[in-house]
Design an enzyme around this catalytic site. Structure first.
Site, PDB file in Angstrom:
ATOM      1  CE1 TYR A  92      -4.169   1.827   1.076  1.00 22.23           C
ATOM      2  CE2 TYR A  92      -2.531   3.308   1.998  1.00 22.23           C
ATOM      3  CZ  TYR A  92      -3.825   3.059   1.598  1.00 22.23           C
ATOM      4  OH  TYR A  92      -4.767   4.043   1.709  1.00 22.23           O
ATOM      5  CG  PHE A 144     -10.847  16.188 -23.512  1.00 22.51           C
ATOM      6  CD1 PHE A 144     -11.097  15.691 -24.780  1.00 22.51           C
ATOM      7  CD2 PHE A 144     -11.095  15.367 -22.418  1.00 22.51           C
ATOM      8  CE1 PHE A 144     -11.587  14.398 -24.959  1.00 22.51           C
ATOM      9  CE2 PHE A 144     -11.575  14.071 -22.592  1.00 22.51           C
ATOM     10  CZ  PHE A 144     -11.817  13.586 -23.860  1.00 22.51           C
ATOM     11  CB  THR A 145     -15.725  16.160 -22.836  1.00 22.40           C
ATOM     12  OG1 THR A 145     -14.854  15.026 -22.777  1.00 22.40           O
ATOM     13  CG2 THR A 145     -16.269  16.317 -24.236  1.00 22.40           C
ATOM     14  CG  ASP A 235      -4.169  16.808 -21.455  1.00 21.66           C
ATOM     15  OD1 ASP A 235      -3.526  15.742 -21.532  1.00 21.66           O
ATOM     16  OD2 ASP A 235      -5.415  16.858 -21.479  1.00 21.66           O
ATOM     17  CE  LYS A 278      -7.441   9.943 -24.863  1.00 23.50           C
ATOM     18  NZ  LYS A 278      -7.918   9.766 -26.224  1.00 23.50           N
ATOM     19  NE  ARG A 401     -16.286  13.384 -28.437  1.00 23.88           N
ATOM     20  CZ  ARG A 401     -16.063  13.141 -27.141  1.00 23.88           C
ATOM     21  NH1 ARG A 401     -14.847  12.999 -26.664  1.00 23.88           N
ATOM     22  NH2 ARG A 401     -17.054  13.031 -26.305  1.00 23.88           N
ATOM     23  CG  PHE A 467     -20.507  12.657 -24.639  1.00 27.39           C
ATOM     24  CD1 PHE A 467     -20.267  13.855 -23.993  1.00 27.39           C
ATOM     25  CD2 PHE A 467     -19.572  11.641 -24.527  1.00 27.39           C
ATOM     26  CE1 PHE A 467     -19.117  14.032 -23.226  1.00 27.39           C
ATOM     27  CE2 PHE A 467     -18.416  11.810 -23.781  1.00 27.39           C
ATOM     28  CZ  PHE A 467     -18.187  13.007 -23.123  1.00 27.39           C
TER      29      PHE A 467
HETATM   30  N1  F0G Z   1      -7.106  14.916 -21.761  1.00 21.48           N
HETATM   31  C1  F0G Z   1      -7.220  14.496 -23.028  1.00 21.48           C
HETATM   32  C2  F0G Z   1      -6.557  15.257 -24.126  1.00 21.48           C
HETATM   33  C3  F0G Z   1      -7.964  13.346 -23.309  1.00 21.48           C
HETATM   34  O1  F0G Z   1      -8.086  12.944 -24.577  1.00 21.48           O
HETATM   35  C4  F0G Z   1      -8.578  12.642 -22.258  1.00 21.48           C
HETATM   36  C5  F0G Z   1      -9.386  11.458 -22.513  1.00 21.48           C
HETATM   37  C6  F0G Z   1      -8.435  13.129 -20.950  1.00 21.48           C
HETATM   38  C7  F0G Z   1      -7.678  14.264 -20.742  1.00 21.48           C
HETATM   39  C8  F0G Z   1      -9.076  12.434 -19.784  1.00 21.48           C
HETATM   40  O2  F0G Z   1      -8.381  11.260 -19.504  1.00 21.48           O
HETATM   41  O3  F0G Z   1     -10.025   9.398 -19.950  1.00 21.48           O
HETATM   42  O4  F0G Z   1      -7.966   9.015 -18.570  1.00 21.48           O
HETATM   43  O5  F0G Z   1      -9.834  10.357 -17.693  1.00 21.48           O
HETATM   44  N2  F0G Z   1      -9.827  11.124 -23.636  1.00 21.48           N
HETATM   45  C9  F0G Z   1     -10.590   9.915 -23.923  1.00 21.48           C
HETATM   46  C10 F0G Z   1     -10.988   9.886 -25.370  1.00 21.48           C
HETATM   47  C11 F0G Z   1     -11.747   9.714 -23.009  1.00 21.48           C
HETATM   48  O6  F0G Z   1     -11.712   8.950 -25.730  1.00 21.48           O
HETATM   49  O7  F0G Z   1     -10.567  10.728 -26.163  1.00 21.48           O
HETATM   50  P1  F0G Z   1      -9.104   9.948 -18.896  1.00 21.48           P
END
Ligand code: F0G
Length: 494
Positions: A92, A144-145, A235, A278, A401, A467
């Site tokens: 841990y 980003f969303t 990022d 990613k 998107r 979405f």
């Molecule tokens: N920043 C970017 C540029 C991303 O593309 C994503 C995730 C995140 C942050 C958030 O990371 O999913 O590990 O919590 N993109 C995914 C996509 C969800 O399908 O493009 P996460």
């Protein structure tokens, strides 16, 4: 800036040339573990789409042939990554696995301090809770969303300062992910630097088609940040592809290694975060910085929301695979794979006049649903309709998107998205060229029959990030008409 010469600029010195001169991306790996796929008959695909409320997020993977929803957590792992998972230390506190990861992060990003978080959005949660106050504004090249949702949750707003040509669908601009420096200066003047907690740069700008920014642009952002005492948050979830394009398109970096390019970008930033789903073909996330003071401001949030400082909600096996994956993230053969496959599909579709974002970016091939379905308005959700139609005719699952990915405004009105895209993600090292050619063939068939595709409307609509789990229906019997035409043209083919 120079503009792109159609083929030359994308050809790495190491690209394997064919006798015919045709551009063919080649895998620099071999496939040693495989997963069985299903391709259901079109009638069953239509039923699966109806059951999923016309939302590709709600499809079951067993009903999907090519899963191009995302590259998140779906990249193929290397043999070295899998092997590393067998030696994980599950303590841990003080886990050796975490020490190994921390060392690699320091080696690759040049940052002494590292905080693990269970995925990218968890890192966004911590950063925005710590630095964003009510009434703040966070300038960025594009949102980003999940980033936007977390900044708004903390009481802030995002300001997207992309350049005027960033949203042009057909373009030869090499760096559509650049921030507009003039707009940044204006924003600081108008809002006051005290209301700007940080400037966020997103590598491989996801929502505008995986488009990169240049080092030149990042240096200009740094200059403005320094003049105003504002920090930069970078990022790097999609930085591999951004590095690929910097090496291919920015003359100063053509002879630099990916590792040198990544260090250059990190050295220009104060706080760096990522989705390991990613960047390192594993599952997890993290925040890295050279600055002890910033580290200490964020540190106590990790045990509260994520887990103890030496695992942050990530399984130790994944921590081991992250460590190996972070090193592989600067391996040119790993980096080049997906942009070269994406380029193959984008260029093939573009040659046929099918509206697709050019130049090819990272992450995926992005079909322009407004150009594809000009008879639909934003309120018919063209990108969602195209995603549903493509799944029905091919079993290929993409991601909307567009307007569905926007939430409603404070008055409850739909907010038309600036771009209406169907993203076909290329998880790294997952698809073969014959599968890509199959997708191309079905997209072309859909293009020829595009007038058959109609709109969608919500039947169940969540308030935030709708979405993901929202449900919709076709606003006419267009899916049935599409099926009938498919049977007419393809007979009993799957
Ligand atoms: N920043 C970017 C540029 C991303 O593309 C994503 C995730 C995140 C942050 C958030 O990371 O999913 O590990 O919590 N993109 C995914 C996509 C969800 O399908 O493009 P996460």
């Amino acid at each position: 800036f120079f503009t792109i010469q159609p083929t030359e600029i994308f050809m790495s010195n190491e690209t394997i040339k064919m006798t015919s001169g045709e551009y063919v991306p080649i895998e620099m790996h071999k496939v040693r573990v495989v997963q069985k796929l299903n391709l259901l008959p079109i009638e069953q695909r239509l039923k699966a789409m109806e059951d999923a409320g016309f939302n590709t997020f709600l499809l079951q993977n067993r009903d999907v042939f090519m899963d191009m929803l995302t590259d998140s957590g779906t990249n193929a792992m290397s043999d070295q990554q899998i092997a590393s998972m067998m030696v994980a230390d599950d303590a841990y506190a003080g886990s050796e696995s975490f020490n190994r990861l921390q060392e690699v992060v320091e080696e690759v990003l040049g940052t002494e301090y590292f905080l693990p978080a269970h995925q990218g959005r968890a890192a966004e949660h911590i950063i925005s809770q710590v630095f964003v106050k009510k009434g703040d504004i966070v300038p960025m090249n594009f949102h980003f969303t999940t980033t936007k949702a977390h900044i708004e949750l903390a009481g802030g707003k995002v300001a997207e300062l992309f350049t005027d040509d960033a949203l042009e669908i057909k373009s030869d601009k090499p760096f559509k992910g650049n921030m507009d420096i003039g707009k940044l200066k204006d924003l600081i003047k108008t809002h006051g630097k005290e209301h700007i907690p940080y400037i966020r740069m997103e590598a491989g700008t996801n929502l505008i088609g995986g488009q990169p920014f240049s080092v030149e642009n990042m240096r200009a952002v740094r200059k403005v940040a320094d003049e105003n005492g504002i920090m930069i948050v970078l990022d790097i979830s999609l930085v591999c592809e951004n590095m690929y394009f910097i090496k291919m398109r920015e003359p100063e970096f053509m002879d630099k290694s990916p590792a040198e390019i990544l260090r250059t970008l990190c050295d220009l930033s104060d706080v760096i975060y990522f989705s390991a789903r990613k960047i390192s073909c594993s599952r997890g996330g993290g925040i890295a910085t050279k600055n002890k003071e910033l580290y200490l401001k964020m540190r106590d949030m990790i045990p509260l929301f994520e887990g103890f400082l030496t695992y942050g909600g990530i399984s130790v096996r994944e921590i081991e695979s992250m460590a190996v994956g972070m090193r592989e993230a600067v391996d040119w053969n790993v980096i080049r794979h997906s942009p070269e496959f994406i380029k193959y599909l984008v260029d093939s579709l573009d040659k046929k006049g099918i509206p697709v974002i050019t130049p090819a970016g990272g992450l995926g091939c992005h079909l322009d649903a407004r150009g594809f379905l000009p008879h639909l308005s934003s309120f018919d959700y063209p990108a969602g309709a195209l995603a549903a139609a493509l799944y029905i005719v091919s079993g290929v699952r993409g991601m909307e998107r567009g307007t569905i990915s926007m939430d409603r405004d404070e008055q409850g009105n739909d907010v038309p998205s600036e771009v209406e895209l169907l993203r076909l993600a290329f998880p790294r090292r997952v698809f073969t060229l014959s599968q890509v050619k199959y997708a191309e063939d079905r997209i072309e068939w859909l293009w020829k029959n595009r007038e058959l595709i109609g709109g969608l409307r919500f039947t169940e609509e969540p308030k935030v990030l709708r979405f993901f789990v929202g449900r919709l229906e076709a606003s006419s019997d267009w899916p049935q008409k599409l099926l009938a035409k498919f049977r007419e043209d393809f007979g009993d083919s799957l």
